[in-house]
Scaffold this motif. Structure first.
Motif, PDB file in Angstrom:
ATOM      1  N   LYS A 159     -24.716 -64.804 -16.813  1.00 19.17           N
ATOM      2  CA  LYS A 159     -23.785 -64.985 -17.728  1.00 19.17           C
ATOM      3  C   LYS A 159     -22.949 -63.581 -18.021  1.00 19.17           C
ATOM      4  O   LYS A 159     -23.572 -62.799 -18.532  1.00 19.17           O
ATOM      5  N   GLN A 160     -21.740 -63.507 -17.804  1.00 14.85           N
ATOM      6  CA  GLN A 160     -21.009 -62.418 -18.341  1.00 14.85           C
ATOM      7  C   GLN A 160     -21.429 -60.962 -17.937  1.00 14.85           C
ATOM      8  O   GLN A 160     -21.784 -60.067 -18.673  1.00 14.85           O
ATOM      9  N   PRO A 161     -21.505 -60.954 -16.425  1.00 18.70           N
ATOM     10  CA  PRO A 161     -21.864 -59.526 -15.959  1.00 18.70           C
ATOM     11  C   PRO A 161     -20.950 -58.621 -15.882  1.00 18.70           C
ATOM     12  O   PRO A 161     -19.477 -58.985 -15.954  1.00 18.70           O
ATOM     13  N   ALA A 162     -21.304 -57.406 -16.262  1.00 18.51           N
ATOM     14  CA  ALA A 162     -20.345 -56.240 -16.272  1.00 18.51           C
ATOM     15  C   ALA A 162     -19.824 -55.815 -14.798  1.00 18.51           C
ATOM     16  O   ALA A 162     -18.992 -55.295 -14.508  1.00 18.51           O
ATOM     17  N   GLY A 163     -20.767 -56.383 -13.837  1.00 20.53           N
ATOM     18  CA  GLY A 163     -20.589 -55.984 -12.205  1.00 20.53           C
ATOM     19  C   GLY A 163     -21.505 -56.433 -11.576  1.00 20.53           C
ATOM     20  O   GLY A 163     -22.836 -56.774 -12.169  1.00 20.53           O
ATOM     21  N   THR A 164     -21.449 -56.753 -10.398  1.00 23.32           N
ATOM     22  CA  THR A 164     -22.332 -57.225  -9.513  1.00 23.32           C
ATOM     23  C   THR A 164     -22.173 -56.285  -8.013  1.00 23.32           C
ATOM     24  O   THR A 164     -21.261 -55.937  -7.654  1.00 23.32           O
ATOM     25  N   LEU A 165     -23.515 -55.975  -7.683  1.00 24.05           N
ATOM     26  CA  LEU A 165     -23.632 -55.047  -6.646  1.00 24.05           C
ATOM     27  C   LEU A 165     -24.179 -55.885  -5.338  1.00 24.05           C
ATOM     28  O   LEU A 165     -25.339 -56.211  -5.805  1.00 24.05           O
ATOM     29  N   TYR A 166     -23.882 -56.223  -4.315  1.00 24.44           N
ATOM     30  CA  TYR A 166     -24.214 -56.727  -3.261  1.00 24.44           C
ATOM     31  C   TYR A 166     -24.745 -55.602  -2.020  1.00 24.44           C
ATOM     32  O   TYR A 166     -23.786 -55.008  -1.587  1.00 24.44           O
ATOM     33  N   CYS A 167     -25.965 -55.434  -1.982  1.00 26.52           N
ATOM     34  CA  CYS A 167     -26.375 -54.448  -0.962  1.00 26.52           C
ATOM     35  C   CYS A 167     -26.799 -54.983   0.325  1.00 26.52           C
ATOM     36  O   CYS A 167     -27.613 -56.039   0.404  1.00 26.52           O
ATOM     37  N   SER A 168     -26.272 -54.224   1.191  1.00 24.01           N
ATOM     38  CA  SER A 168     -26.666 -54.776   2.703  1.00 24.01           C
ATOM     39  C   SER A 168     -28.192 -54.606   2.836  1.00 24.01           C
ATOM     40  O   SER A 168     -28.836 -53.646   1.900  1.00 24.01           O
ATOM     41  N   ILE A 196     -28.935 -47.977  -5.157  1.00 26.13           N
ATOM     42  CA  ILE A 196     -28.757 -48.704  -6.393  1.00 26.13           C
ATOM     43  C   ILE A 196     -28.199 -47.789  -7.483  1.00 26.13           C
ATOM     44  O   ILE A 196     -27.276 -47.966  -8.083  1.00 26.13           O
ATOM     45  N   THR A 197     -28.885 -46.738  -7.795  1.00 21.74           N
ATOM     46  CA  THR A 197     -28.686 -45.639  -8.613  1.00 21.74           C
ATOM     47  C   THR A 197     -27.329 -44.859  -8.641  1.00 21.74           C
ATOM     48  O   THR A 197     -26.645 -44.787  -9.256  1.00 21.74           O
ATOM     49  N   GLU A 198     -26.823 -44.606  -7.311  1.00 25.61           N
ATOM     50  CA  GLU A 198     -25.705 -43.989  -6.820  1.00 25.61           C
ATOM     51  C   GLU A 198     -24.418 -44.852  -7.138  1.00 25.61           C
ATOM     52  O   GLU A 198     -23.526 -44.451  -7.425  1.00 25.61           O
ATOM     53  N   ALA A 199     -24.749 -46.170  -6.999  1.00 24.81           N
ATOM     54  CA  ALA A 199     -23.956 -47.093  -7.458  1.00 24.81           C
ATOM     55  C   ALA A 199     -23.605 -47.413  -8.884  1.00 24.81           C
ATOM     56  O   ALA A 199     -22.803 -48.161  -9.157  1.00 24.81           O
ATOM     57  N   GLY A 200     -24.459 -46.878  -9.799  1.00 26.14           N
ATOM     58  CA  GLY A 200     -24.380 -46.817 -11.153  1.00 26.14           C
ATOM     59  C   GLY A 200     -24.970 -47.956 -11.715  1.00 26.14           C
ATOM     60  O   GLY A 200     -24.788 -48.483 -12.772  1.00 26.14           O
ATOM     61  N   TYR A 201     -25.792 -48.442 -10.905  1.00 25.08           N
ATOM     62  CA  TYR A 201     -26.780 -49.748 -11.472  1.00 25.08           C
ATOM     63  C   TYR A 201     -28.215 -49.221 -11.553  1.00 25.08           C
ATOM     64  O   TYR A 201     -28.438 -48.063 -11.115  1.00 25.08           O
ATOM     65  N   SER A 202     -29.121 -50.366 -11.991  1.00 24.69           N
ATOM     66  CA  SER A 202     -30.421 -49.919 -12.173  1.00 24.69           C
ATOM     67  C   SER A 202     -31.326 -51.026 -11.381  1.00 24.69           C
ATOM     68  O   SER A 202     -31.006 -52.390 -11.279  1.00 24.69           O
ATOM     69  N   CYS A 203     -32.448 -50.812 -10.778  1.00 29.18           N
ATOM     70  CA  CYS A 203     -33.422 -51.643 -10.062  1.00 29.18           C
ATOM     71  C   CYS A 203     -33.657 -52.845 -11.028  1.00 29.18           C
ATOM     72  O   CYS A 203     -33.924 -53.962 -10.695  1.00 29.18           O
ATOM     73  N   GLN A 204     -33.651 -52.542 -12.316  1.00 24.68           N
ATOM     74  CA  GLN A 204     -34.211 -53.608 -13.071  1.00 24.68           C
ATOM     75  C   GLN A 204     -33.208 -54.532 -13.203  1.00 24.68           C
ATOM     76  O   GLN A 204     -33.253 -55.930 -13.619  1.00 24.68           O
ATOM     77  N   GLY A 205     -31.731 -54.317 -12.909  1.00 26.31           N
ATOM     78  CA  GLY A 205     -30.950 -55.391 -12.601  1.00 26.31           C
ATOM     79  C   GLY A 205     -30.896 -56.057 -11.443  1.00 26.31           C
ATOM     80  O   GLY A 205     -30.080 -57.032 -11.223  1.00 26.31           O
ATOM     81  N   GLU A 237     -37.306 -55.243   5.920  1.00 26.46           N
ATOM     82  CA  GLU A 237     -35.699 -54.878   5.752  1.00 26.46           C
ATOM     83  C   GLU A 237     -35.661 -55.480   4.177  1.00 26.46           C
ATOM     84  O   GLU A 237     -36.221 -56.599   4.056  1.00 26.46           O
ATOM     85  N   LEU A 238     -35.063 -54.888   3.233  1.00 23.65           N
ATOM     86  CA  LEU A 238     -34.669 -55.473   1.927  1.00 23.65           C
ATOM     87  C   LEU A 238     -33.444 -55.776   1.614  1.00 23.65           C
ATOM     88  O   LEU A 238     -32.542 -54.590   1.983  1.00 23.65           O
ATOM     89  N   GLU A 239     -32.977 -56.899   1.299  1.00 23.17           N
ATOM     90  CA  GLU A 239     -31.514 -57.131   0.821  1.00 23.17           C
ATOM     91  C   GLU A 239     -31.287 -57.548  -0.670  1.00 23.17           C
ATOM     92  O   GLU A 239     -32.296 -58.502  -1.248  1.00 23.17           O
ATOM     93  N   ALA A 240     -30.613 -56.774  -1.543  1.00 16.57           N
ATOM     94  CA  ALA A 240     -30.596 -56.929  -2.842  1.00 16.57           C
ATOM     95  C   ALA A 240     -29.238 -57.436  -3.534  1.00 16.57           C
ATOM     96  O   ALA A 240     -28.190 -56.975  -2.959  1.00 16.57           O
ATOM     97  N   THR A 241     -29.274 -58.126  -4.478  1.00 12.92           N
ATOM     98  CA  THR A 241     -28.140 -58.218  -5.385  1.00 12.92           C
ATOM     99  C   THR A 241     -28.350 -57.771  -6.644  1.00 12.92           C
ATOM    100  O   THR A 241     -29.670 -58.146  -7.267  1.00 12.92           O
ATOM    101  N   VAL A 242     -27.654 -56.935  -7.359  1.00 22.35           N
ATOM    102  CA  VAL A 242     -28.084 -56.335  -8.688  1.00 22.35           C
ATOM    103  C   VAL A 242     -26.778 -56.639  -9.604  1.00 22.35           C
ATOM    104  O   VAL A 242     -25.736 -56.588  -9.103  1.00 22.35           O
ATOM    105  N   VAL A 243     -27.032 -56.829 -10.764  1.00 21.55           N
ATOM    106  CA  VAL A 243     -26.160 -57.096 -11.785  1.00 21.55           C
ATOM    107  C   VAL A 243     -26.293 -56.285 -12.997  1.00 21.55           C
ATOM    108  O   VAL A 243     -27.420 -55.537 -13.206  1.00 21.55           O
ATOM    109  N   LYS A 244     -25.178 -55.785 -13.866  1.00 22.93           N
ATOM    110  CA  LYS A 244     -25.667 -55.002 -15.000  1.00 22.93           C
ATOM    111  C   LYS A 244     -24.447 -55.799 -15.989  1.00 22.93           C
ATOM    112  O   LYS A 244     -23.529 -56.413 -15.675  1.00 22.93           O
TER     113      LYS A 244
END
Length: 130
Positions: free
Chosen positions: A24-33, A64-73, A123-130
């Motif tokens: 709920k209320q993410p500051a952003g969502t990163l969809y990684c290929s 993930i890091t270069e996109a400004g996110y964290s793996c914990q997300g 291959e790994l496909e991730a969705t990351v939020v912050k």
């Protein structure tokens, strides 16, 4: 961001994933290929699956890091492999260690596929939020 994990079955406590993740209320969502063991020059690895998984983790962390996110997300992490048996017998400990090391509780699917790009095995496909 508010994160809630849902895992209604007792056996879920023994895995490093959950059945669902609510955000709920993410500051952003990163969809990684899908990330794989491909070097900085675009060359796919010819190494064994375990070595490919480590390079894939490195590539995913860099993205993930270069996109400004964290793996914990990471809230969803899908695994594509050409051999689920090989994955569990040679890579399971590395996978679990990486998940625990980043404090991740993610929804996940593991899929065995007929083939991956240029003969890669994982291959790994991730969705990351912050």
């Amino acid at each position: 961001m508010e994160k809630r994990t849902i895992d209604p079955w007792k056996w879920g406590e023994y895995t490093n994933s959950v059945q669902a993740v609510e955000i709920k209320q993410p500051a952003g969502t990163l969809y990684c290929s899908g990330q794989a063991a491909i070097d900085a020059h675009g060359q796919p690895s010819t190494a064994d699956m375990r070595t490919q998984l480590q390079q894939t983790f490195d590539n995913l962390e860099q993205l993930i890091t270069e996109a400004g996110y964290s793996c914990q997300g990471i809230v969803r992490l899908n695994v594509y492999t050409t051999s689920s048996i090989e994955f569990f017998t040679t890579c399971g400990d590395l996978y679990q260690s990486w998940i625990v090391g980043h404090g991740i509780k993610q929804a996940t699917s593991l899929l065995e596929v007929k083939g991956l790009f240029q003969g890669l095995t994982i291959e790994l496909e991730a969705t990351v939020v912050k």
